[in-house]
Design a protein around this motif. Structure first.
Motif, mmCIF file in Angstrom:
data_model
loop_
_atom_site.group_PDB
_atom_site.id
_atom_site.type_symbol
_atom_site.label_atom_id
_atom_site.label_comp_id
_atom_site.label_asym_id
_atom_site.label_seq_id
_atom_site.Cartn_x
_atom_site.Cartn_y
_atom_site.Cartn_z
ATOM 1 N N GLY A 43 -3.585 15.126 3.287
ATOM 2 C CA GLY A 43 -3.288 13.757 3.679
ATOM 3 C C GLY A 43 -3.699 12.792 2.586
ATOM 4 O O GLY A 43 -4.157 13.177 1.516
ATOM 5 N N ARG A 44 -3.537 11.525 2.884
ATOM 6 C CA ARG A 44 -3.821 10.480 1.894
ATOM 7 C C ARG A 44 -4.398 9.265 2.602
ATOM 8 O O ARG A 44 -3.968 8.899 3.702
ATOM 9 C CB ARG A 44 -2.528 10.102 1.168
ATOM 10 C CG ARG A 44 -2.738 9.301 -0.092
ATOM 11 C CD ARG A 44 -1.406 8.877 -0.706
ATOM 12 N NE ARG A 44 -1.554 8.593 -2.110
ATOM 13 C CZ ARG A 44 -1.217 9.432 -3.073
ATOM 14 N NH1 ARG A 44 -0.702 10.600 -2.767
ATOM 15 N NH2 ARG A 44 -1.391 9.117 -4.338
ATOM 16 N N ILE A 45 -5.386 8.633 1.964
ATOM 17 C CA ILE A 45 -5.998 7.411 2.482
ATOM 18 C C ILE A 45 -5.889 6.342 1.411
ATOM 19 O O ILE A 45 -6.194 6.597 0.234
ATOM 20 C CB ILE A 45 -7.489 7.628 2.832
ATOM 21 C CG1 ILE A 45 -7.659 8.728 3.865
ATOM 22 C CG2 ILE A 45 -8.123 6.334 3.331
ATOM 23 C CD1 ILE A 45 -9.109 9.141 4.097
ATOM 24 N N GLU A 46 -5.435 5.164 1.781
ATOM 25 C CA GLU A 46 -5.458 4.017 0.872
ATOM 26 C C GLU A 46 -6.521 3.058 1.379
ATOM 27 O O GLU A 46 -6.494 2.638 2.533
ATOM 28 C CB GLU A 46 -4.089 3.337 0.821
ATOM 29 C CG GLU A 46 -3.022 4.188 0.158
ATOM 30 C CD GLU A 46 -1.713 3.446 -0.022
ATOM 31 O OE1 GLU A 46 -1.640 2.265 0.380
ATOM 32 O OE2 GLU A 46 -0.768 4.048 -0.554
ATOM 33 N N LEU A 47 -7.452 2.732 0.501
ATOM 34 C CA LEU A 47 -8.646 2.010 0.934
ATOM 35 C C LEU A 47 -9.083 1.059 -0.167
ATOM 36 O O LEU A 47 -8.846 1.315 -1.357
ATOM 37 C CB LEU A 47 -9.762 3.029 1.211
ATOM 38 C CG LEU A 47 -10.866 2.674 2.205
ATOM 39 C CD1 LEU A 47 -10.297 2.364 3.572
ATOM 40 C CD2 LEU A 47 -11.850 3.846 2.299
ATOM 41 N N ARG A 48 -9.730 -0.030 0.238
ATOM 42 C CA ARG A 48 -10.348 -0.932 -0.719
ATOM 43 C C ARG A 48 -11.849 -0.885 -0.497
ATOM 44 O O ARG A 48 -12.338 -1.242 0.573
ATOM 45 C CB ARG A 48 -9.825 -2.362 -0.547
ATOM 46 C CG ARG A 48 -10.290 -3.283 -1.672
ATOM 47 C CD ARG A 48 -9.478 -4.564 -1.680
ATOM 48 N NE ARG A 48 -9.843 -5.436 -2.772
ATOM 49 C CZ ARG A 48 -9.233 -6.571 -3.049
ATOM 50 N NH1 ARG A 48 -8.198 -6.957 -2.323
ATOM 51 N NH2 ARG A 48 -9.622 -7.319 -4.056
ATOM 52 N N VAL A 49 -12.572 -0.389 -1.511
ATOM 53 C CA VAL A 49 -14.017 -0.209 -1.408
ATOM 54 C C VAL A 49 -14.679 -0.882 -2.597
ATOM 55 O O VAL A 49 -14.291 -0.640 -3.748
ATOM 56 C CB VAL A 49 -14.394 1.292 -1.381
ATOM 57 C CG1 VAL A 49 -15.897 1.467 -1.274
ATOM 58 C CG2 VAL A 49 -13.700 1.999 -0.231
ATOM 59 N N GLN A 50 -15.696 -1.703 -2.318
ATOM 60 C CA GLN A 50 -16.433 -2.367 -3.389
ATOM 61 C C GLN A 50 -15.490 -3.110 -4.333
ATOM 62 O O GLN A 50 -15.686 -3.147 -5.540
ATOM 63 C CB GLN A 50 -17.258 -1.358 -4.171
ATOM 64 C CG GLN A 50 -18.384 -0.714 -3.389
ATOM 65 C CD GLN A 50 -19.567 -1.661 -3.208
ATOM 66 O OE1 GLN A 50 -20.059 -2.258 -4.149
ATOM 67 N NE2 GLN A 50 -20.021 -1.807 -1.996
#
Length: 570
Positions: A261-268
């Protein structure tokens, strides 16, 4: 009284937020969205706290911006530890939750390290509790919490705080509904976010979450080396893994088969593409997350570590309108990044570029990227047969895995396309013999193959703590270094900048084998890889080992790293 200018009438926090937009740390749309959230809060929330909490700005970037805007010092962890007040007069929980640390008392009052010096409520509360005037200083919030743990030893870690709100219950086979409830709970969400956030802060490329009989292991791969990290209790394994599967849009009810699977995330403040892979093991599902940071990737041959000579050769090869260029090396040697860098250079309005990958690691603007899906019959070979009819100028194939794919690549190169692909071999010369062994006809190979680039990744020495030394004559002879130049080598003992490892980042060591007339004759003779390698060396090819030793003498890496990833010198 003179009338105030518009900027003077603004709230200082709003002016600061505008400065963040001007500095490129947030976008105008981020600013508008966060402003709406602030207005909807029942109690005032400061801009810095909200921006960091939402992951729009990294803690370090926020601390730098606050220190510059307010003209107050930014303190390092060493300064915090050296100056912290042995009797802070505040509770551990209050200091941890609000990320502040009382420091020494001076003639001007109490120095107070804070992650958010705009928070006047906290400043006034500490001033009343200590009956002292407070002078704010800026520090990174997570570093304040770390120093609190080190200096006072009573508080628990950030993960410990989250686990205090979790009731793991008995270790048992949970139903899908129970797993959904646990994985959707706030503590488990915060726990998973913390694991990912810490990986980003550590510059990790991968997160390994591995359930065993009596423990759940969490490990980060930093600069190619795995490190153990703080992990939740083993009873939370199903909830943590289910949370990751929900984020990656996987089937949480399926625990017997591997899934991707794939996750698109904004971290820091960083845009992350996270590739997720699960496989069933004896005590649960093992999960590996590959962190692909869109902001940090550099599609530039020089920054990757390629020498000027090699860059010039690659630039010349990439101008050839047809033929085949291969990149070879083991898994994790940076082959795909090298191919993406070549594609980035070739990506102009006059060319059509198509890739076939498994999986698509980075999404590149202006390039048609195809994700292989074997489950529905979309293999490398079947995709290649179709895309040739799309009239591409450049084709990138993620990997030549079989004869059918290799033959279509060769045919594409013969019919006017520039083909870029990868192989899994130890060196450049072996790639030629591998293709012959796979069944590619020798006369087709000599007509299409322009060059083979072999590469490895070595850890880059930390520029802040590296030091040079004169090696012993015996070592110079053993390594094969040019003794007449009195070479110097380098080592690093570790510092705060590299978290004590002595390394920060990685770079490529490489060898580039151009296919000239002598190499073509050897291919037609079905010569072994040793003869091909010897002919390339006679024509001036620099081996990976030699390139690594050169970079070791330049202080970019050390000889131990070069010996670790190459066969020569062992």
């Amino acid at each position: 009284m003179s009338e105030l200018s518009p900027s003077q009438q603004l709230d200082p926090e709003e002016v600061f937020a505008t400065e963040l937009v001007n500095a490129g740390l947030i976008t105008p749309s981020d600013l508008e969205r966060v402003n709406q959230m602030r207005q909807s809060q029942p109690e005032p929330v400061s801009w810095p706290s909200l921006l960091v909490r939402l992951g729009l700005v990294a803690e370090r970037d926020m601390a730098d911006a606050l220190a510059a805007y307010l003209h107050i010092p930014l303190l390092s962890p060493a300064e915090l530890a050296a100056d912290c007040d042995p009797d802070p007069g505040l509770s551990q929980r209050f200091m941890r939750e609000n990320q502040l640390l009382p420091l020494q008392v001076t003639d001007d009052g109490l120095l107070l390290a804070m992650a958010d010096p705009f928070n006047l409520f906290l400043i006034n509360a500490v001033a009343m509790a200590r009956d002292l005037r407070v002078q704010p200083r800026v520090a990174v919030g997570s570093e304040i919490v770390q120093v609190l743990d080190q200096q006072y030893g009573e508080g628990q870690s950030q993960m410990g705080d989250i686990l205090a709100d979790v009731n793991p219950g008995e270790e048992a086979e949970e139903s899908v509904e129970e797993l959904m409830d646990m994985a959707s709970g706030a503590p488990v969400i915060r726990l998973v976010n913390l694991i990912i956030q810490r990986a980003v802060e550590a510059r990790a490329s991968d997160i390994h979450i591995e359930p065993f009989e009596n423990q759940l292991k969490v490990r980060y791969r930093v600069d190619g080396v795995l490190h153990d990290e703080e992990a939740p209790p083993v009873q939370l394994s199903p909830a943590v893994i289910s949370r990751l599967k929900i984020m990656a849009r996987m089937n949480i009810a399926e625990r017997r088969l591997p899934q991707d699977g794939r996750i698109e995330l904004r971290v820091q403040g960083k845009e992350l593409d996270i590739r997720v892979s699960t496989v069933p093991t004896l005590y649960g599902e093992s999960v590996v997350l590959r962190l692909l940071n869109r902001d940090s990737i550099s599609f530039d041959f020089a920054s990757l570590g390629f020498t000027e000579t090699c860059r010039q050769q690659l630039d010349r090869l990439l101008t050839i309108p047809n033929g085949m260029i291969l990149v070879t090396g083991p898994t994790g040697s940076g082959k795909t990044t090298t191919l993406y860098t070549a594609l980035h250079q070739l990506n102009t309005p006059v060319r059509k570029l198509i890739t076939v990958e498994d999986p698509v690691e980075y999404q590149l603007a202006g390039i048609n990227q195809i994700q292989v899906k074997s489950s529905i019959g979309l293999s490398f070979a079947s995709a290649l047969r179709s895309i040739v009819r799309q009239d591409p100028d450049v084709i990138m194939v993620g990997e030549m895995r079989d004869l059918e794919t290799a033959k279509i690549c060769v045919q594409s190169a013969l019919t006017g396309h520039l083909v870029l692909s990868t192989l899994h071999t130890n060196d450049a010369a072996t790639s030629v013999t591998r293709l012959l062994e796979m069944g590619v006809e020798d006369y087709l190979l000599t007509s299409t193959l322009h060059a083979v680039l072999a590469q490895r990744l070595v850890r880059r020495l930390c520029p802040h703590c590296r030091q040079s030394y004169a090696p012993l004559p015996e070592l110079i002879r053993e390594l094969g270094l040019p003794a007449e130049t009195s070479p110097r080598l380098w080592h690093a003992d570790g510092c705060e900048q590299c978290d004590g490892s002595g390394f920060r980042g990685r770079l490529v060591i490489h060898e580039l084998l151009p296919v000239d007339d002598d190499i073509r004759r050897l291919i037609l003779d079905h010569a072994d890889s040793g003869r091909i390698h010897k002919a390339a060396r006679s024509a001036g090819m620099q081996t990976m080992y030699e390139d690594g030793c050169l970079k070791a003498m330049q202080g970019l890496t050390n000889v131990e790293e070069v010996l670790r990833v190459t066969q020569e010198g062992s």
